[in-house]
Design an enzyme around this catalytic site. Structure first.
Site, PDB file in Angstrom:
ATOM      1  N   ALA A   6      -2.472   2.648  23.912  1.00  0.00           N
ATOM      2  CA  ALA A   6      -2.755   3.833  24.737  1.00  0.00           C
ATOM      3  C   ALA A   6      -4.086   3.625  25.445  1.00  0.00           C
ATOM      4  CB  ALA A   6      -2.831   5.078  23.863  1.00  0.00           C
ATOM      5  N   LYS A   7      -4.387   4.455  26.383  1.00  0.00           N
ATOM      6  CA  LYS A   7      -5.727   4.479  26.984  1.00  0.00           C
ATOM      7  C   LYS A   7      -5.907   5.827  27.642  1.00  0.00           C
ATOM      8  CE  LYS A   7      -9.072   1.398  27.305  1.00  0.00           C
ATOM      9  NZ  LYS A   7      -9.314   0.275  26.373  1.00  0.00           N
ATOM     10  N   GLY A   8      -7.179   6.215  27.789  1.00  0.00           N
ATOM     11  CA  GLY A   8      -7.468   7.466  28.475  1.00  0.00           C
ATOM     12  C   GLY A   8      -8.705   7.307  29.322  1.00  0.00           C
TER      13      GLY A   8
END
Ligand code: NAD
Length: 421
Positions: free
Chosen positions: A110-112
């Protein structure tokens, strides 16, 4: 045969997809699985107002992308930077999937990020932005579903605000919502330096196989943040001194070696490493092209590309940053005989110790720093040799070998789990 003209070198997502395609082409994986695991599973965009210290408000945009959750909860950092957009976050999330699979930790990717310029924001503004952003993405994050961590311009303090914000909603303290948090609230010993330490374990193994004497090696690092600084500090354990480093404002060079602690002190006093005494100022472009044995990009993506790969004079590139080298640059570097150790292997130490941190939080049982570092050494060393074996056997570069290993592992999970309903 892949039509490379379809991919735009300045777009991180295109580079992620091309790296994936190059490796996938060499694997006998079912096409439906390849299509499923190439793209992100879930993408969440949010818009929220931030009240600045002078009382004006602005609408900010943020993202959380869960690329894959087949092997475990989604895992990946949060970035604050003006260049953050959905495509960049998608690419970074994908790289997390492959990284977790290369080191075989039970996480997906994931990444944000929030599109903002933290260098122009006060700590209070960054705190308010963090708390609101976490509230906005709270429907999809959680200790068993998606666990954030630090990335560019986020640090243990930001992680502490995330723990607090999330815990307030839950009504109880929930340290396992993030990794990379301060020790005092459930962080792991060894996490701060883990990405850099892991990179150096990989470098140590590569140096043995390539007959490189690290104590005599000339080392250059781009980026002097969490990863770059700690590599410069820890590499001294090999008797090596870094000769050039840079930050976003430019670089400094001293052929006889720089003292990382003094450079850090200067940078904290003046806001940049530039004009450090006993050194010559150079640009980031000049730094990348210095004649050296080991070049460590540890800043941002897209730094080594078609336009400068031909001028690189390093013998080994080991990637601290995510996505610093494009596949077009890889071709040029392969032809020149530059040995590139890819990001999804080299910088996986951070997520490995994040996994240890999460395990400690879930078990409520904390480890000694030596145990963390030894566990990290074992995982990084094993992953390096697994990738190296594929590199030799399949006659592909180390990046493609790492992707082949990662894609095979994620594909195996999909095959076993099947399709719902
Ligand atoms: P950081 O914010 O602590 O440091 C980033 C450094 O890069 C700073 O010195 C900054 O001045 C410099 N920089 C930014 N833009 C630049 C540019 N255009 N040219 C040259 N230098 C520039 O970030 P970090 O945590 O050290 O992360 C650096 C890289 O490593 C990122 O690609 C990140 O995704 C990757 N990474 C970080 C971790 C981690 O544990 N922190 C783990 C794996 C990968």
């Amino acid at each position: 045969m892949i039509d490379k003209s379809q991919y735009n070198e300045s777009k991180p997502l295109d580079m992620h997809n091309l790296q994936f395609d190059i490796a996938a082409e060499r694997l006998a994986v079912e096409p439906w699985i390849i299509e499923k695991i190439k793209y992100s599973r879930r993408e969440f965009s949010v818009r929220f107002p931030l009240r600045y210290d002078d009382d004006h408000t602005e609408l900010l945009t943020g993202y959380r992308v869960q690329h894959n959750t087949l092997r475990g909860p989604a895992k990946g950092g949060i970035r604050y930077h003006p260049s953050v957009d959905l495509d960049e976050v998608r690419a970074l999330a994908g790289w997390m999937t492959w990284k977790c699979a290369v080191v075989n930790v039970p996480f997906g990717g994931a990444k944000g990020g929030v599109t903002c310029n933290p260098s122009k924001m006060s700590q209070k503004e960054i705190e308010r932005m963090t708390r609101r952003f976490i509230w906005e993405i709270s429907p999809i994050i959680g200790p068993d579903s998606d666990i954030p961590a630090p990335d560019v311009n986020t640090n243990p303090q930001v992680m502490a605000w995330i723990v607090d914000t999330y815990s307030v909603f839950k009504g109880y303290t929930c340290p396992s919502i993030v990794t990379g948090k301060p020790i005092e609230i459930g962080g792991s010993l060894g996490r701060l330096k883990a990405t850099s330490r892991g990179l150096l374990f990989v470098l140590r193994e590569a140096a043995k196989l390539l007959n490189v004497d690290l104590s005599r090696s000339k080392v250059v690092i781009q980026g002097f943040g969490n990863v770059g600084y700690h590599v410069a500090e820890l590499i001294e354990e090999f008797g090596t001194r870094v000769m050039a480093v840079s930050d976003v404002n430019g670089g400094i060079l001293n052929e006889s070696g720089l003292d990382p602690a003094k450079v850090l002190e200067h940078s904290q006093k003046t806001g940049s490493i530039a004009h450090f005494p006993e050194s010559t100022n150079i640009t980031n472009a000049e730094l990348l092209e210095l004649p050296c044995d080991i070049l460590i990009p540890a800043a941002i993506e897209g730094q080594i590309n078609r336009s400068n790969a031909g001028n690189i004079r390093a013998k080994i590139i080991i990637e601290g940053a995510n996505g610093p080298t494009s596949p077009f640059a890889d071709e040029i570097l392969d032809d020149k005989g530059v040995y590139v150790i890819p990001d999804i292997l080299a910088n996986a130490g951070g997520v490995t110790v994040s996994y240890f941190e999460w395990v400690q939080n879930v078990q409520k049982l904390f480890w000694k720093e030596d145990d963390v570092n030894q566990g990290l050494d074992q995982i990084m060393t094993r992953a390096f040799h697994e990738v190296y074996e594929i590199h030799k056997k399949e006659k592909v570069n180390m990046r493609t070998a790492a992707y082949m290993l990662a894609i095979s592992r994620v594909a195996a999970a999909k095959r076993l789990r099947g399709i719902f309903p």
